[in-house]
Design an enzyme around this catalytic site. Structure first.
Site, PDB file in Angstrom:
ATOM      1  N   GLY A 528       0.826  -1.197   0.000  1.00 53.85           N
ATOM      2  CA  GLY A 528       0.000   0.000   0.000  1.00 53.85           C
ATOM      3  C   GLY A 528       0.860   1.247   0.000  1.00 53.85           C
ATOM      4  O   GLY A 528       2.086   1.178   0.098  1.00 53.85           O
ATOM      5  N   GLY A 530       0.992   5.210   1.744  1.00 56.56           N
ATOM      6  CA  GLY A 530       0.403   6.074   2.757  1.00 56.56           C
ATOM      7  C   GLY A 530       1.011   7.449   2.695  1.00 56.56           C
ATOM      8  O   GLY A 530       1.678   7.816   1.715  1.00 56.56           O
ATOM      9  N   GLY A 533       4.952   7.150   2.385  1.00 61.03           N
ATOM     10  CA  GLY A 533       5.675   6.416   1.366  1.00 61.03           C
ATOM     11  C   GLY A 533       5.047   5.063   1.140  1.00 61.03           C
ATOM     12  O   GLY A 533       3.925   4.800   1.559  1.00 61.03           O
ATOM     13  N   VAL A 534       5.807   4.217   0.460  1.00 57.39           N
ATOM     14  CA  VAL A 534       5.263   2.929   0.033  1.00 57.39           C
ATOM     15  C   VAL A 534       5.600   1.849   1.060  1.00 57.39           C
ATOM     16  O   VAL A 534       6.650   1.883   1.686  1.00 57.39           O
ATOM     17  CB  VAL A 534       5.845   2.554  -1.352  1.00 57.39           C
ATOM     18  CG1 VAL A 534       5.131   1.345  -1.913  1.00 57.39           C
ATOM     19  CG2 VAL A 534       5.715   3.734  -2.300  1.00 57.39           C
ATOM     20  N   LYS A 552       8.177  -0.189   5.547  1.00 57.85           N
ATOM     21  CA  LYS A 552       7.701   1.115   5.116  1.00 57.85           C
ATOM     22  C   LYS A 552       8.900   1.960   4.720  1.00 57.85           C
ATOM     23  O   LYS A 552       9.783   2.214   5.527  1.00 57.85           O
ATOM     24  CB  LYS A 552       6.936   1.758   6.286  1.00 57.85           C
ATOM     25  CG  LYS A 552       6.168   3.005   5.914  1.00 57.85           C
ATOM     26  CD  LYS A 552       5.507   3.623   7.144  1.00 57.85           C
ATOM     27  CE  LYS A 552       4.347   2.841   7.683  1.00 57.85           C
ATOM     28  NZ  LYS A 552       3.058   3.191   7.090  1.00 57.85           N
ATOM     29  N   ASP A 646      -3.611  11.174  12.647  1.00 54.53           N
ATOM     30  CA  ASP A 646      -4.156  10.728  11.373  1.00 54.53           C
ATOM     31  C   ASP A 646      -4.959   9.433  11.534  1.00 54.53           C
ATOM     32  O   ASP A 646      -4.737   8.450  10.832  1.00 54.53           O
ATOM     33  CB  ASP A 646      -3.024  10.547  10.353  1.00 54.53           C
ATOM     34  CG  ASP A 646      -3.548  10.571   8.909  1.00 54.53           C
ATOM     35  OD1 ASP A 646      -4.745  10.892   8.716  1.00 54.53           O
ATOM     36  OD2 ASP A 646      -2.767  10.263   7.990  1.00 54.53           O
TER      37      ASP A 646
END
Ligand code: NAG
Ligand code: NAG
Ligand code: NAG
Ligand code: NAG
Ligand code: NAG
Ligand code: NAG
Ligand code: NAG
Length: 814
Positions: A528, A530, A533-534, A552, A646
């Site tokens: 995924g 976010g 980053g990836v 991540k 978040d």
């Protein structure tokens, strides 16, 4: 007095029902025609063979309570099951089996859902089933109207048992059940191979892969077998291609017609021949042959996989020839519930790195095991003159996990980890040592050598304490306390230069970029993307078993946040909670910043909530409670308060048990933003962001409470907070709509008529109220996460009549 008609009718029905003959009596000694059925209940309904020897029906499983297995058993020995249906999976009380013309046998649960049928196994398309027959041989057959050859018969589909009259051809096998009480497929099977050898095989439970044979029948005539015959008079032999026979029964054994006989592939991997008198009161089952007599001492093949007991485990034969697996000293079962699952070291296995030489001195020792060997693990034969030579050769070799020494030609053999094909037997006559660590570190798979070094260093001040006077000791004690605090906060630099970076980080494992590149297979599988980053899927090995991780790659980290990165990684690394995604390690090399987390197998809450299937209400309740508990921990219970900033369904992940796990916490500070006006630099996602971000007011934990409120509404309603495509315009903004529904008392609209939720109305109302309080515009009106968890759990009152919440954040564009 006149009886009401309905009462009379009920009574009549009852009388009729009672006078209906039981299915057993109805079909005794006769054909069972299409349309007849049996129902699983306590006293068991069954179809008996004409002589009454065998029964077909629902057998109640002893341990599991109201679960029944569709099976064939000896009527006189009801616990001896010779065949079972549905791959050994039991069915609930009230399930039934029916003979049908097209599907043959159909097994349905109490609701009528079809669980199992044999339409795939029925020969050809010519024969429609006309009746079933439980034969005295133990064979249940389905026959067509004209043909005397069965359309289907249980003898053609053996489970773990072979009966007289049944034979095994190519493609047929008997396979063990998992355990005495669990009839699903186990680890062992007996069959004729394509190259015409009858042999016993071990099967990998998780993959189904069949490893090599561990025991072969008719030795010396491999490749000659044609079929395996158990004839009706009870003789058993392998019929060879040339017409000759290999007798499988003990020499001179002659089967008696007063005895039942059967052969079973046991869940321990041995073939057992049983006999019992046909009359129940004359005794029980006795074994008259067991093959092989010692499973552990069979010639081990190289292709036996991890062996009979799994890695690092030793095979011994217990009473009744049963297979037993035990762990060597310093090792314990990998899964405490699985005896055959192998053993894991309780210590950190030796790694051949730069520290190996240092760690050899005292960190490992050799433990002698009697009558033991691990076969096919040898990697080196050493020319040692004595046991002492052999031992020190292994101790000094970081690859050596065990060693054996015998006086003969084989001398000193060094063995590598993990150890396979372990066995223990009085006939094994050699010296054998296994290497074990002196430090028990089973609790943390990611402990590094550094921690060991530090533990050692601390012994110095402790020793000082035991010399000198009491007052000096007291002073020292205080000083030592300070030293400890100091030591904890600012770990001293390690001597090893390659560990230098690591020493700045507590509790968190350091990975090199190269390691992570390999772990993720060159950052191949993307999980995924976010805010940071990836994220990639990977697999790491922390000295223990391999685990899946999510790596991540941070790309929005400003270059001057080195210190902050260090601080944040340490803060995140110290959080441990069942509702948080655990940080496993990190990497900081050049410009690269990577974080390594536990892998969450069930994806994100967003996919779960907004996917095609509406998750169950109870699942959603638990996810809401779990998320709240995790947030409470971040706000109040961990050593450094963490404001997430978040919270949204994309950042709540689900582990294998569907527990909610918060991710991406502690990263907000690292985001590249205008660092001088923290308050105005909005971190978060539209739709979930609290109004104070826009108002230049201080940002507190209450921003998370706001986002949680929005999330809670989404969990309740299974829809996104903003949904402009909706037909009903007034429903587009979830927070407004929820408040409207609450005011007009239309919670059924909110949950889209979800019956499960509506049945739980008190909780539903409470959850909606909590959410409405969380999304209040004035942060001081919002409850703390502690209060939220108590209100969700029903431990605290939720005040009624919340003011109208703000929809500021979602209507304002930024
Ligand atoms: C069972 O059915 C077959 C075929 O219809 C018939 O030949 C046979 O006599 C029946 N047996 C009994 C005991 O009813
Ligand atoms: C089972 O059988 C016993 C005796 O045969 C009887 O007393 C009992 O009521 C039966 N139970 C059910 C549920 O039919
Ligand atoms: C019978 O089982 C097969 C699989 O073995 C399945 O494909 C089929 O749908 C089933 N038939 C019925 C009527 O359920
Ligand atoms: C029962 O089994 C015997 C022996 O295999 C066979 O001869 C007989 O035909 C079977 N009976 C029925 C009704 O199928
Ligand atoms: C049998 O074992 C399997 C695999 O462990 C498990 O899924 C199943 O639930 C067990 N069945 C029973 C009746 O315990
Ligand atoms: C079974 O096999 C034995 C040994 O070959 C033989 O003597 C016997 O006649 C056979 N019985 C049947 C019913 O075929
Ligand atoms: C190491 O720890 C494990 C689990 O904590 C324990 O079962 C084992 O006995 C310990 N081994 C030693 C050698 O202390």
């Amino acid at each position: 007095m006149a009886w009401p008609l309905s009462y009379t009718l009920t009574l009549l029905t009852l009388i009729l029902l009672q006078s209906k003959p039981s299915p057993v009596a109805a079909q005794n000694s006769s054909n069972i025609s299409v349309g007849q059925s049996l129902t699983a209940n306590i006293n068991g309904s069954k179809w008996l063979s004409p002589s009454g020897d065998f029964a077909f029906g629902f057998h109640q499983l002893p341990i599991t309570g109201n679960l029944f297995l569709l099976a064939i058993w000896y009527a006189n020995y009801p616990d001896t099951i010779v065949w079972h249906a549905n791959d050994g999976n039991p069915v609930p009380q009230g399930s039934s089996v029916k003979i049908t013309a097209n599907e043959g046998l159909v097994l349905t649960d109490p609701q009528g859902t079809i669980l199992w049928n044999i339409s795939d196994e029925i020969y050809g398309d010519s024969g429609w089933v006309s009746y079933g027959f439980m034969n005295d041989t133990g064979n249940f057959a389905l026959k067509g109207s004209s043909n005397s050859i069965p359309i289907w018969q249980s003898f053609d589909h053996p489970t773990d048992t072979l009966l007289p009259g049944q034979s095994l051809e190519l493609g047929k096998m008997i396979k063990s059940r998992l355990s005495d009480t669990n009839y699903t497929m186990g680890r062992f099977q007996y069959h004729l191979t394509l190259d015409r050898t009858m042999a016993q095989f071990i099967r990998d439970l998780s993959t189904g892969y069949i490893y090599g044979a561990y025991h072969t029948s008719d030795p010396g005539n491999e490749g000659q077998a044609q079929r395996y015959v158990y004839n009706e008079s009870g003789h058993m032999y392998i019929l060879r291609k040339d017409g000759s026979m290999y007798n499988m029964l003990p020499d001179g054994y002659s089967p008696s017609q007063d005895q039942y006989q059967r052969l079973i592939m046991s869940s321990d991997g041995i073939l057992i021949w049983y006999s019992a008198p046909k009359a129940r009161n004359r005794g029980g089952w006795s074994r008259f042959q067991v093959v092989p007599s010692n499973l552990c001492m069979e010639k081990a093949e190289r292709n036996l996989g991890i062996g009979l007991c799994g890695s690092n485990s030793m095979c011994t034969i217990g009473g009744n020839h049963a297979l037993m697996c035990t762990c060597p000293q310093g090792y314990s079962l990998t899964d405490p519930n699985v005896q055959y699952g192998g053993c894991k070291p309780d210590f950190k296995l030796q790694i051949c790195d730069d520290n190996a030489e240092r760690s050899m001195k005292g960190e490992y020792s050799l433990v002698q095991l009697q009558n033991t060997d691990f076969v096919y693990n040898d990697y080196e034969m050493v020319n040692s003159k004595s046991e002492e030579d052999c031992k020190s050769s292994c101790l000094e070799d970081c690859f050596c996990a065990a060693a054996s020494f015998s006086g003969d030609d084989s001398g000193c053999l060094k063995k590598k980890a993990p150890l396979f094909n372990g066995r223990k037997h009085s006939s094994i006559n050699q010296s054998f040592w296994i290497k074990v660590g002196n430090v028990n570190m089973s609790n943390d798979p990611f402990v590094t050598n550094l921690l060991v070094t530090r533990k050692r260093k601390m012994t110095t001040p402790i020793k000082v304490l035991f010399g000198g006077s009491v007052s000096v000791n007291l002073l020292l004690l205080i000083a030592f306390g300070i030293f400890l605090i100091y030591d904890k906060k600012q770990p001293k630099e390690s001597n090893e230069s390659q560990r230098k970076t690591l020493s700045e980080y507590n509790h968190v494992h350091y990975f090199s970029y190269q390691e992570l590149n390999e772990a993720t297979n060159g950052f191949k599988e993307e999980l995924g993307r976010g805010a940071f980053g990836v994220v990639y899927k990977g697999m790491v090995n922390g000295g223990g078993p391999s685990i899946y991780v999510a790596v991540k790659k941070l790309d929005r980290i400003s270059s001057d946040t080195d210190e902050e990165f260090k601080t944040e990684v340490n803060v995140i690394g110290q959080t441990h909670h069942k509702n948080l995604v655990q940080l496993v390690g990190f990497c900081k090399e050049g410009d690269q910043r990577l974080l390594v987390y536990e892998y969450m197998s069930n994806g994100s809450l967003a996919d779960y909530l907004f996917g095609d299937m509406r998750p169950s209400w109870i699942d959603r309740v638990q996810i809401a409670q779990g998320t709240a508990t995790g947030l409470l921990y971040l706000h109040e219970e961990c050593s450094t308060q963490i404001i997430h900033c978040d919270i949204k369904p994309q950042n709540i992940l689900l582990d294998e048990y569907h527990n909610a796990r918060i991710s991406d916490f502690g990263l907000a500070k690292l985001l590249v933003l205008n660092q001088t006006h923290t308050n105005t630099a909005i971190r978060g996602t539209k739709g979930y962001v609290a109004p104070e971000w826009f108002r230049n007011k201080p940002v507190t934990v209450k921003v998370d409470v706001y986002s949680f409120g929005v999330l809670l509404l989404e969990i309740i309603c299974c829809r996104k907070s903003v949904c402009m495509e909706l037909v009903e315009e007034e429903a587009a903004i979830l927070t407004d709509w929820a408040f409207d529904c609450y005011l007009s008392n239309k919670l059924d609209l909110l949950v889209n008529d979800d019956m499960e939720a509506l049945k739980d109305m008190i909780r539903l109302k409470r959850f909606v109220l909590v959410a409405l309080w969380c999304i209040q515009e004035d942060p001081s009106l919002r409850p703390t996460m502690r209060t939220v968890t108590q209100m969700l759990d029903g431990l605290a009152e939720v005040p009624n009549n919340p003011p109208c919440p703000s929809s500021f954040s979602v209507t304002t564009q930024y």
